[in-house]
Design a protein around this motif. Structure first.
Motif, mmCIF file in Angstrom:
data_model
loop_
_atom_site.group_PDB
_atom_site.id
_atom_site.type_symbol
_atom_site.label_atom_id
_atom_site.label_comp_id
_atom_site.label_asym_id
_atom_site.label_seq_id
_atom_site.Cartn_x
_atom_site.Cartn_y
_atom_site.Cartn_z
ATOM 1 N N GLY A 121 0.809 -1.209 0.000
ATOM 2 C CA GLY A 121 0.000 0.000 0.000
ATOM 3 C C GLY A 121 0.845 1.263 0.000
ATOM 4 N N THR A 122 1.960 1.230 0.726
ATOM 5 C CA THR A 122 2.849 2.387 0.770
ATOM 6 C C THR A 122 3.499 2.634 -0.587
ATOM 7 O OG1 THR A 122 3.309 2.037 3.127
ATOM 8 C CG2 THR A 122 4.882 3.358 1.889
ATOM 9 N N VAL A 123 3.948 1.552 -1.230
ATOM 10 C CA VAL A 123 4.554 1.685 -2.560
ATOM 11 C C VAL A 123 3.529 2.222 -3.562
ATOM 12 C CG1 VAL A 123 5.526 0.409 -4.502
ATOM 13 C CG2 VAL A 123 6.305 -0.079 -2.175
ATOM 14 N N MET A 124 2.303 1.692 -3.506
ATOM 15 C CA MET A 124 1.269 2.137 -4.428
ATOM 16 C C MET A 124 0.902 3.593 -4.171
ATOM 17 S SD MET A 124 -0.285 0.830 -6.990
ATOM 18 C CE MET A 124 -0.702 2.223 -8.007
ATOM 19 N N ASN A 125 0.903 3.997 -2.925
ATOM 20 C CA ASN A 125 0.655 5.385 -2.559
ATOM 21 C C ASN A 125 1.713 6.296 -3.191
ATOM 22 O OD1 ASN A 125 -0.251 7.726 -0.884
ATOM 23 N ND2 ASN A 125 1.689 7.358 0.153
ATOM 24 N N THR A 126 2.975 5.878 -3.110
ATOM 25 C CA THR A 126 4.066 6.665 -3.678
ATOM 26 C C THR A 126 3.960 6.746 -5.200
ATOM 27 O OG1 THR A 126 5.524 5.996 -1.869
ATOM 28 C CG2 THR A 126 6.579 6.855 -3.861
ATOM 29 N N LEU A 127 3.668 5.623 -5.840
ATOM 30 C CA LEU A 127 3.554 5.615 -7.302
ATOM 31 C C LEU A 127 2.406 6.501 -7.780
ATOM 32 C CD1 LEU A 127 4.168 1.819 -8.014
ATOM 33 C CD2 LEU A 127 5.720 3.718 -8.515
ATOM 34 N N THR A 128 1.284 6.455 -7.067
ATOM 35 C CA THR A 128 0.140 7.295 -7.434
ATOM 36 C C THR A 128 0.484 8.767 -7.299
ATOM 37 O OG1 THR A 128 -1.314 5.558 -6.567
ATOM 38 C CG2 THR A 128 -2.323 7.680 -7.042
ATOM 39 N N PHE A 129 1.190 9.104 -6.229
ATOM 40 C CA PHE A 129 1.600 10.489 -6.021
ATOM 41 C C PHE A 129 2.535 10.953 -7.138
ATOM 42 C CE2 PHE A 129 4.684 13.518 -4.156
ATOM 43 C CZ PHE A 129 3.827 14.588 -3.994
ATOM 44 N N TYR A 130 3.439 10.071 -7.570
ATOM 45 C CA TYR A 130 4.355 10.439 -8.641
ATOM 46 C C TYR A 130 3.621 10.647 -9.963
ATOM 47 C CZ TYR A 130 8.842 10.103 -6.267
ATOM 48 O OH TYR A 130 9.927 10.349 -5.463
ATOM 49 N N VAL A 131 2.600 9.848 -10.208
ATOM 50 C CA VAL A 131 1.790 10.043 -11.416
ATOM 51 C C VAL A 131 1.189 11.442 -11.420
ATOM 52 C CG1 VAL A 131 -0.322 9.339 -12.607
ATOM 53 C CG2 VAL A 131 1.279 7.604 -11.800
ATOM 54 N N VAL A 132 0.620 11.844 -10.281
ATOM 55 C CA VAL A 132 -0.028 13.158 -10.181
ATOM 56 C C VAL A 132 1.008 14.275 -10.190
ATOM 57 C CG1 VAL A 132 -1.440 14.634 -8.694
ATOM 58 C CG2 VAL A 132 -2.048 12.227 -9.005
ATOM 59 N N ARG A 133 2.104 14.081 -9.456
ATOM 60 C CA ARG A 133 3.144 15.116 -9.387
ATOM 61 C C ARG A 133 3.652 15.497 -10.776
ATOM 62 N NH1 ARG A 133 8.097 13.536 -5.881
ATOM 63 N NH2 ARG A 133 7.511 15.160 -4.375
ATOM 64 N N PHE A 134 4.027 14.506 -11.576
ATOM 65 C CA PHE A 134 4.622 14.793 -12.872
ATOM 66 C C PHE A 134 3.577 15.132 -13.942
ATOM 67 C CE2 PHE A 134 8.094 12.215 -10.962
ATOM 68 C CZ PHE A 134 9.071 13.199 -11.001
ATOM 69 N N ALA A 135 2.304 14.870 -13.648
ATOM 70 C CA ALA A 135 1.239 15.232 -14.586
ATOM 71 C C ALA A 135 0.711 16.645 -14.350
ATOM 72 C CB ALA A 135 0.081 14.233 -14.486
ATOM 73 N N ALA A 136 1.130 17.295 -13.275
ATOM 74 C CA ALA A 136 0.615 18.628 -12.932
ATOM 75 C C ALA A 136 0.730 19.642 -14.073
ATOM 76 C CB ALA A 136 1.314 19.147 -11.670
ATOM 77 N N PRO A 137 1.817 19.632 -14.854
ATOM 78 C CA PRO A 137 1.906 20.614 -15.949
ATOM 79 C C PRO A 137 0.804 20.505 -16.990
ATOM 80 C CG PRO A 137 4.083 19.718 -15.465
ATOM 81 C CD PRO A 137 3.096 18.903 -14.689
ATOM 82 N N ILE A 138 0.098 19.376 -17.054
ATOM 83 C CA ILE A 138 -1.029 19.277 -17.989
ATOM 84 C C ILE A 138 -2.028 20.395 -17.703
ATOM 85 C CG2 ILE A 138 -3.019 17.878 -18.684
ATOM 86 C CD1 ILE A 138 -1.334 15.398 -18.154
ATOM 87 N N GLY A 139 -2.318 20.608 -16.415
ATOM 88 C CA GLY A 139 -3.216 21.699 -16.022
ATOM 89 C C GLY A 139 -2.658 23.045 -16.426
#
Length: 344
Positions: A121-139
């Motif tokens: 769960g911790t690893v998946m939490n980190t991976l999900t956060f990284y997806v959102v972090r690096f996708a922020a410039p889309i906005g």
């Protein structure tokens, strides 16, 4: 005495700090000299109730940031996830990795969560956060389109979006089937072995398959909900930044909300640097504000960013101290209740 495992982590951390420092110096020089007297004058505009509002917004931000842990780990409530996350943030600020992970697992273990489930769960939490972090410039690109402005050098942020997509595709492939998980883990292990000869690709493959088996049941609902929670966290963090800027006198007639959002979203991937990218993120946001509204907003922008960092960097550390104290008190009470009792 430091272990061999912790030395590479410290080297990487120092390297990131050095790069962050170089970027900060370059961006600040491009902006110009800051009038610190004006910055101090802007800070004096803060009143007694402003910190209270910012604290409430910060608490909402921290709950949303921790929510994926509750979505991925069975039996964990949002309150427990937030408590765990704050304590881990504190540990990450004070000690090198993987001290924060060790504390996370200890806390989850005290609540009866098996280590393998807590780790997945911790690893998946980190991976999900990284997806959102690096996708922020889309906005940021969307807002630039709405404002009718050219991206300019911000096309470089496409690399950040590509990283987000690569992580997303990798996660989806691993979750898809055990055979794919074994293949992905083995390939990643062989790539890592080129850098570090002690890496065992077979062990990486087994770990990847084990991770998949632990996370697949909750992935279908947990992943989309976690993405929504973390996008909400970004929105709340942006709200915190806007409030900090408004409270020091930078009103909407000088810098519109959309302009602040553009600067924030393009700078956000750089929070990968230590201490949430302190210095480099602030310099990039300030550069975006000056680009949008001119050098007249520079002093108030610096003042607002100082307040924002006090809450976004210092606030979680203080919350972490409280979370650690609450957990220890609860763990001590549970140990006392489950210990041997004298019969009359």
């Amino acid at each position: 005495m430091r272990t061999g495992a912790s030395r590479p982590a410290w080297v990487a951390r120092l390297g990131l700090l050095l790069v962050a420092g170089i970027i900060t110096v370059v961006v600040v020089r491009l902006i110009g000299r800051v009038d610190w007297a004006e910055v101090w004058a802007a800070l004096k505009l803060l009143t007694w109730w402003h910190p209270l509002v910012l604290l409430v917004v910060l608490l909402v931000r921290q709950v949303l940031n921790a929510l994926p842990l509750a979505l991925y780990i069975p039996g964990i409530s949002p309150y427990q996830a937030t408590l765990n996350d704050q304590a881990a943030i504190l540990m990450a600020s004070l000690a090198p990795p993987p001290s924060d992970l060790a504390l996370r697992l200890s806390i989850f273990g005290s609540w009866g969560v098996p280590t393998v489930k807590a780790l997945a769960g911790t690893v998946m939490n980190t991976l999900t956060f990284y997806v959102v972090r690096f996708a922020a410039p889309i906005g940021g690109f969307v807002l630039l389109g709405l404002l009718g402005r050219a991206p300019g050098p911000r096309w470089l942020e496409l690399l950040s979006i590509a990283i987000s997509l690569a992580i997303l595709v990798g996660v989806l492939l691993v979750v898809r089937s055990e055979q794919v998980a074994l293949a992905v883990g083995g390939r990643a292990g062989r790539a890592a072995r080129r850098v570090r000869r002690s890496v065992d690709p077979e062990a990486w493959a087994r770990s990847c398959a084990e991770f998949r088996s632990e996370i697949v049941v909750r992935f279908r609902r947990g992943f989309p909900q976690s993405l929504v929670a973390l996008v909400g966290m970004l929105a709340v963090d942006l709200t915190l930044l806007v409030l900090c800027l408004r409270f020091v006198g930078l009103d909407s007639s000088e810098v519109a909300l959309a302009e602040i959002a553009v600067a924030y979203l393009f700078a956000y991937p750089f929070t990968i640097f230590p201490f949430s990218g302190i210095g480099v993120v602030d310099a990039l946001v300030l550069a975006g504000l000056v680009e949008a509204a001119g050098s007249e907003v520079e002093a108030a922008g610096v003042a607002g960013l100082v307040v924002w960092r006090v809450f976004t960097v210092g606030g979680p550390v203080l919350l972490g101290l409280g979370a650690l104290a609450v957990w220890r008190r609860g763990a001590s009470a549970s140990a006392a209740a489950s210990g041997p009792q004298l019969r009359p």
